[in-house]
Design a protein around this motif. Sequence first.
Motif, PDB file in Angstrom:
ATOM      1  N   SER A 182       2.949  71.812  43.184  1.00  0.00           N
ATOM      2  CA  SER A 182       4.218  72.159  43.845  1.00  0.00           C
ATOM      3  C   SER A 182       5.131  73.038  43.016  1.00  0.00           C
ATOM      4  O   SER A 182       5.797  73.928  43.529  1.00  0.00           O
TER       5      SER A 182
ATOM      6  N   THR B  78      -4.434  59.677  44.918  1.00  0.00           N
ATOM      7  CA  THR B  78      -4.931  58.300  44.895  1.00  0.00           C
ATOM      8  C   THR B  78      -5.429  57.859  46.279  1.00  0.00           C
ATOM      9  O   THR B  78      -5.917  56.738  46.432  1.00  0.00           O
TER      10      THR B  78
ATOM     11  N   HIS C 190      -4.612  59.413  37.175  1.00  0.00           N
ATOM     12  CA  HIS C 190      -5.401  60.253  36.261  1.00  0.00           C
ATOM     13  C   HIS C 190      -6.899  59.960  36.276  1.00  0.00           C
ATOM     14  O   HIS C 190      -7.695  60.851  35.993  1.00  0.00           O
TER      15      HIS C 190
ATOM     16  N   ILE D 185      -7.375  68.499  34.210  1.00  0.00           N
ATOM     17  CA  ILE D 185      -6.295  68.647  33.231  1.00  0.00           C
ATOM     18  C   ILE D 185      -6.064  67.291  32.578  1.00  0.00           C
ATOM     19  O   ILE D 185      -5.381  66.425  33.127  1.00  0.00           O
TER      20      ILE D 185
ATOM     21  N   SER E  89      -5.343  65.949  28.461  1.00  0.00           N
ATOM     22  CA  SER E  89      -4.199  66.125  27.565  1.00  0.00           C
ATOM     23  C   SER E  89      -4.702  65.950  26.131  1.00  0.00           C
ATOM     24  O   SER E  89      -5.763  65.341  25.918  1.00  0.00           O
TER      25      SER E  89
ATOM     26  N   PRO F  58       8.360  70.555  34.541  1.00  0.00           N
ATOM     27  CA  PRO F  58       9.172  69.570  35.280  1.00  0.00           C
ATOM     28  C   PRO F  58       8.841  68.123  34.873  1.00  0.00           C
ATOM     29  O   PRO F  58       9.720  67.257  34.896  1.00  0.00           O
TER      30      PRO F  58
ATOM     31  N   THR G   7       7.967  67.022  31.847  1.00  0.00           N
ATOM     32  CA  THR G   7       8.425  66.659  30.492  1.00  0.00           C
ATOM     33  C   THR G   7       9.889  67.018  30.232  1.00  0.00           C
ATOM     34  O   THR G   7      10.440  66.638  29.198  1.00  0.00           O
TER      35      THR G   7
ATOM     36  N   TYR H 273      11.861  65.984  26.939  1.00  0.00           N
ATOM     37  CA  TYR H 273      11.889  67.009  25.895  1.00  0.00           C
ATOM     38  C   TYR H 273      13.237  67.723  25.800  1.00  0.00           C
ATOM     39  O   TYR H 273      13.437  68.560  24.919  1.00  0.00           O
TER      40      TYR H 273
HETATM   41  N1  LIG Z   1       3.648  69.122  30.155  1.00  0.00           N
HETATM   42  C1  LIG Z   1       2.929  68.640  29.164  1.00  0.00           C
HETATM   43  O1  LIG Z   1       3.374  68.633  27.992  1.00  0.00           O
HETATM   44  C2  LIG Z   1       1.534  68.132  29.421  1.00  0.00           C
HETATM   45  C3  LIG Z   1       0.685  67.966  28.322  1.00  0.00           C
HETATM   46  C4  LIG Z   1      -0.600  67.518  28.540  1.00  0.00           C
HETATM   47  C5  LIG Z   1      -1.037  67.257  29.821  1.00  0.00           C
HETATM   48  N2  LIG Z   1      -0.192  67.413  30.883  1.00  0.00           N
HETATM   49  C6  LIG Z   1      -0.731  67.137  32.207  1.00  0.00           C
HETATM   50  O2  LIG Z   1      -0.703  68.321  32.964  1.00  0.00           O
HETATM   51  C7  LIG Z   1      -0.646  68.012  34.358  1.00  0.00           C
HETATM   52  C8  LIG Z   1       0.446  68.833  35.020  1.00  0.00           C
HETATM   53  O3  LIG Z   1       1.696  68.412  34.535  1.00  0.00           O
HETATM   54  P1  LIG Z   1       2.935  69.386  34.315  1.00  0.00           P
HETATM   55  O4  LIG Z   1       3.456  69.078  32.964  1.00  0.00           O
HETATM   56  O5  LIG Z   1       2.538  70.760  34.654  1.00  0.00           O
HETATM   57  O6  LIG Z   1       4.032  68.809  35.300  1.00  0.00           O
HETATM   58  P2  LIG Z   1       4.280  68.968  36.900  1.00  0.00           P
HETATM   59  O7  LIG Z   1       5.402  68.050  37.205  1.00  0.00           O
HETATM   60  O8  LIG Z   1       4.390  70.366  37.316  1.00  0.00           O
HETATM   61  O9  LIG Z   1       2.914  68.455  37.535  1.00  0.00           O
HETATM   62  C9  LIG Z   1       2.618  67.180  37.955  1.00  0.00           C
HETATM   63  C10 LIG Z   1       2.564  67.203  39.474  1.00  0.00           C
HETATM   64  O10 LIG Z   1       1.773  66.113  39.900  1.00  0.00           O
HETATM   65  C11 LIG Z   1       2.345  65.648  41.110  1.00  0.00           C
HETATM   66  N3  LIG Z   1       1.901  64.268  41.389  1.00  0.00           N
HETATM   67  C12 LIG Z   1       2.310  63.113  40.806  1.00  0.00           C
HETATM   68  N4  LIG Z   1       1.677  62.069  41.363  1.00  0.00           N
HETATM   69  C13 LIG Z   1       0.847  62.578  42.326  1.00  0.00           C
HETATM   70  C14 LIG Z   1      -0.070  62.008  43.241  1.00  0.00           C
HETATM   71  N5  LIG Z   1      -0.275  60.680  43.306  1.00  0.00           N
HETATM   72  N6  LIG Z   1      -0.757  62.828  44.070  1.00  0.00           N
HETATM   73  C15 LIG Z   1      -0.565  64.174  44.012  1.00  0.00           C
HETATM   74  N7  LIG Z   1       0.305  64.766  43.176  1.00  0.00           N
HETATM   75  C16 LIG Z   1       0.993  63.971  42.332  1.00  0.00           C
HETATM   76  C17 LIG Z   1       3.840  65.734  40.884  1.00  0.00           C
HETATM   77  O11 LIG Z   1       4.543  65.707  42.109  1.00  0.00           O
HETATM   78  C18 LIG Z   1       3.939  67.055  40.134  1.00  0.00           C
HETATM   79  O12 LIG Z   1       4.177  68.141  41.013  1.00  0.00           O
HETATM   80  C19 LIG Z   1      -0.465  66.509  34.444  1.00  0.00           C
HETATM   81  O13 LIG Z   1      -1.706  65.890  34.692  1.00  0.00           O
HETATM   82  C20 LIG Z   1       0.036  66.145  33.048  1.00  0.00           C
HETATM   83  O14 LIG Z   1      -0.266  64.818  32.714  1.00  0.00           O
HETATM   84  C21 LIG Z   1       1.086  67.857  30.708  1.00  0.00           C
END
Ligand SMILES: NC(=O)c1ccc[n+]([C@@H]2O[C@H](COP(=O)([O-])OP(=O)(O)OC[C@H]3O[C@@H](n4cnc5c(N)ncnc54)[C@H](O)[C@@H]3O)[C@@H](O)[C@H]2O)c1
Length: 260
Positions: A18, A75, A124, A150, A152, A201, A203, A207
Motif C-alpha cells: 500500500s 493470513t 510472517h 522479505i 530481515s 511507515p 519503523t 526510529y
Molecule cells: N523497515 C525496516 O527496517 C525493515 C527491516 C527488515 C525487514 N522489514 C520487513 O519488510 C517488510 C515491509 O515493511 P516496510 O518496512 O516496508 O513497512 P510497510 O509498512 O510499508 O509494509 C508493511 C505492510 O504490510 C501490511 N500488512 C500488515 N499486516 C498484513 C496482513 N495481515 N496482510 C496483508 N498486509 C499486511 C501493512 O498494512 C503494510 O502496508 C515487512 O515484512 C517488514 O517486516 C522491514
Amino acid sequence: MTSLGRLAGKVAVITGASSGADGSLMGFGGAAARLFSQEGCTVVLTDIKDAEGTQTAKQIADLGGTAIYRHLDVTSEEDWVDVLKETADTFKKIDILVNNAGSSARYTIEETTLDVWQEQMDIHAKGVFLGTKHVISYLRKNGGGSIINISSIYGMIGSPSSTAYHVAKGASRLFTKSAAIQYASENIRVNSIHPGFAFTPLTEVNYSKPDLQQWVLDRIPLGRMGSAMEIAHGILYLASDEASFVTGSELVIDGGTTAQ
Ligand SMILES: NC(=O)c1ccc[n+]([C@@H]2O[C@H](COP(=O)([O-])OP(=O)(O)OC[C@H]3O[C@@H](n4cnc5c(N)ncnc54)[C@H](O)[C@@H]3O)[C@@H](O)[C@H]2O)c1
C-alpha cells in the motif's frame, strides 16, 4: 514512462504494497510496485490498507503502468485463493510473487504474549507459506517464476527485543530454502531478502525516537538508514531474469550491519 523492460511482459503480485503514494513515506512493497511497473511489469498491489493501496495503484496506472489494488490479508487462505485466481484470470498468468507484508513487535521474551507470538507467526510464517502454496500451480503453468520473501537481518541475528519477530523472520528465511529445493526442477526460484534498518511507515514511529534512532545508527557501518527504494532494487533483481541462476539465496541489504 521510461521502461528499460527488465520485467517486460511479466505479472507480479506484491503483498503489503500500500505505502507507495507520491509524496508519502514509501514502504518496500510500494516502492517495488513502482519500480516493477517502470520495468514493464503488470503489478497487483495487495494489502489490508485499502484506501492507501488503491491510491498507490491509481498513481502507478496514471503514469502509464498496468496496476490494480486488491485486498489480501496474508493470513487468510481464502483471500490468497481469490486474489491469485483473479490475477491469473485477468492477466492470463502470474510470474512473480513478493511476500512483503509484515508488522513489528518490539517485546522481550517475558513481555511477549501468546497473542503477539501468534500474530507474528501468522503474518510472517503462515502468510509466506500460504502465498507460496497457492501461487505454485500458476508459476508451474507458466514454466517457472520467482518468489521473493522479505525476511530481515532480524531473521539472521538477535537483538535485545522483537522476540517473536526474530523467530517469524527466521521461519521465512528457512521456508525459502525448503521451497527453493522443492521447486528448483520446475524453474521456480525462491529467494529471501534481509533488509537492515530502513525508515518506512512500519519503523517511522520507533526510529523517530532520538534514543532508538541513535541505537540503530550506531549499528550501521554506512552511517545511515536504508530507504525503501534501496530494498526495492534488490527485489527487482531477484524478480528479473538477470537472477536466473539464483535460488535459495539470501540477499542482505543492510549498510554493513551484519558484516560486523
Ligand atoms: N523497515 C525496516 O527496517 C525493515 C527491516 C527488515 C525487514 N522489514 C520487513 O519488510 C517488510 C515491509 O515493511 P516496510 O518496512 O516496508 O513497512 P510497510 O509498512 O510499508 O509494509 C508493511 C505492510 O504490510 C501490511 N500488512 C500488515 N499486516 C498484513 C496482513 N495481515 N496482510 C496483508 N498486509 C499486511 C501493512 O498494512 C503494510 O502496508 C515487512 O515484512 C517488514 O517486516 C522491514
